[in-house]
Design an enzyme around this catalytic site. Structure first.
Site, PDB file in Angstrom:
ATOM      1  N   CYS A  95      -2.080   4.710  -5.331  1.00 35.36           N
ATOM      2  CA  CYS A  95      -2.839   3.852  -4.426  1.00 35.36           C
ATOM      3  C   CYS A  95      -2.936   2.513  -5.131  1.00 35.36           C
ATOM      4  CB  CYS A  95      -4.226   4.428  -4.140  1.00 35.36           C
ATOM      5  SG  CYS A  95      -5.281   3.300  -3.212  1.00 35.36           S
ATOM      6  N   THR A 107       0.856  -1.181   0.000  1.00 34.06           N
ATOM      7  CA  THR A 107       0.000   0.000   0.000  1.00 34.06           C
ATOM      8  C   THR A 107       0.891   1.229   0.000  1.00 34.06           C
ATOM      9  OG1 THR A 107      -1.401   1.352   1.443  1.00 34.06           O
ATOM     10  CG2 THR A 107      -0.200  -0.416   2.490  1.00 34.06           C
TER      11      THR A 107
END
Length: 232
Positions: A199, A85
């Site tokens: 992202c 992430t």
């Protein structure tokens, strides 16, 4: 040639973590052929707990959790660690300091790819934390000389909402894809020479055909960098 064991801190969200697993294994098979797959360890957290701490701004507790995850993977035999992430790279330096194996930093390998493409100004899409806080943009500017543009406030909120309310729940809506396209066009009009999908879920919604300039998919770039290290 032995492939090193890759440690993955995942579950943030598992939708993108599953893409890491798929891409790693497809890439190893492409490199080595036959029945080869990627030696990897996945420690998947409960994202609901992580997201609640993010909203509360409790980054100290999140740092402790990421360090614990990395240490667990190292003890289990991982020879490198990936935090799957972008947002949780806020504490990447602290995590790296507590382990003795490499941490493959998603922003560093993405910036290296942007530099290789000869670009200087890029647009960044991600969570509000990634777009608005300094840890990501300043790393790109300070270490790689990149100028980073982010969408306007309302657009940032749209990008963030789609990530958490749709993509992390496995939803990909055409209406959201069109909103992202419009936000990308706005960044390009402001001078962005490329767009960072900052992202790991955004690649589930947006592809190169949605972007009028070069697109940098941090999920795919992160996997490629890890595999290069694993196969050295």
């Amino acid at each position: 040639m032995r492939c090193k064991t890759i440690g993955l801190i995942g579950g943030m969200s598992w939708e993108s973590s599953s893409e890491y697993y798929r891409l790693l294994n497809e890439s190893v098979r492409a490199h080595r052929g036959g029945l080869h797959s990627a030696p990897c360890l996945l420690l998947s957290v409960d994202f609901n707990e992580i997201a609640a701490l993010q909203r509360a701004g409790d980054w100290d507790e999140l740092t402790k959790k990421m360090i614990a995850c990395a240490k667990t993977l190292e003890t289990a035999g991982a020879e490198m660690v990936l935090i799957c992430t972008n947002t949780m790279h806020k504490m990447a330096d602290e995590v790296e300091a507590e382990i003795s194996i490499p941490l493959v930093h998603i922003a560093d390998v993405t910036a290296a790819r942007i530099q290789k493409a000869g670009l200087k100004k890029v647009g960044l899409l991600g969570t509000l934390y990634t777009m608005e806080q300094a840890f990501y943009r300043e790393r790109l500017a300070r270490s790689y000389g990149l100028e980073v543009l982010i969408p306007e406030q309302e657009e940032r909120e749209t990008v963030h909402r789609v990530i958490f309310s749709e993509l992390c729940l496995g939803k990909t809506l055409d209406s959201s894809r069109e909103m992202y396209r419009e936000i990308i066009r706005g960044l390009v009009e402001r001078g962005a020479e490329g767009i960072i999908l900052g992202c790991t879920e955004i690649m589930l919604l947006i592809s190169a055909e949605d972007c009028p300039v070069p697109m940098f998919d941090t999920t795919a770039i992160h996997v490629a960098a890890a595999l290069e290290l694993a196969l050295e």
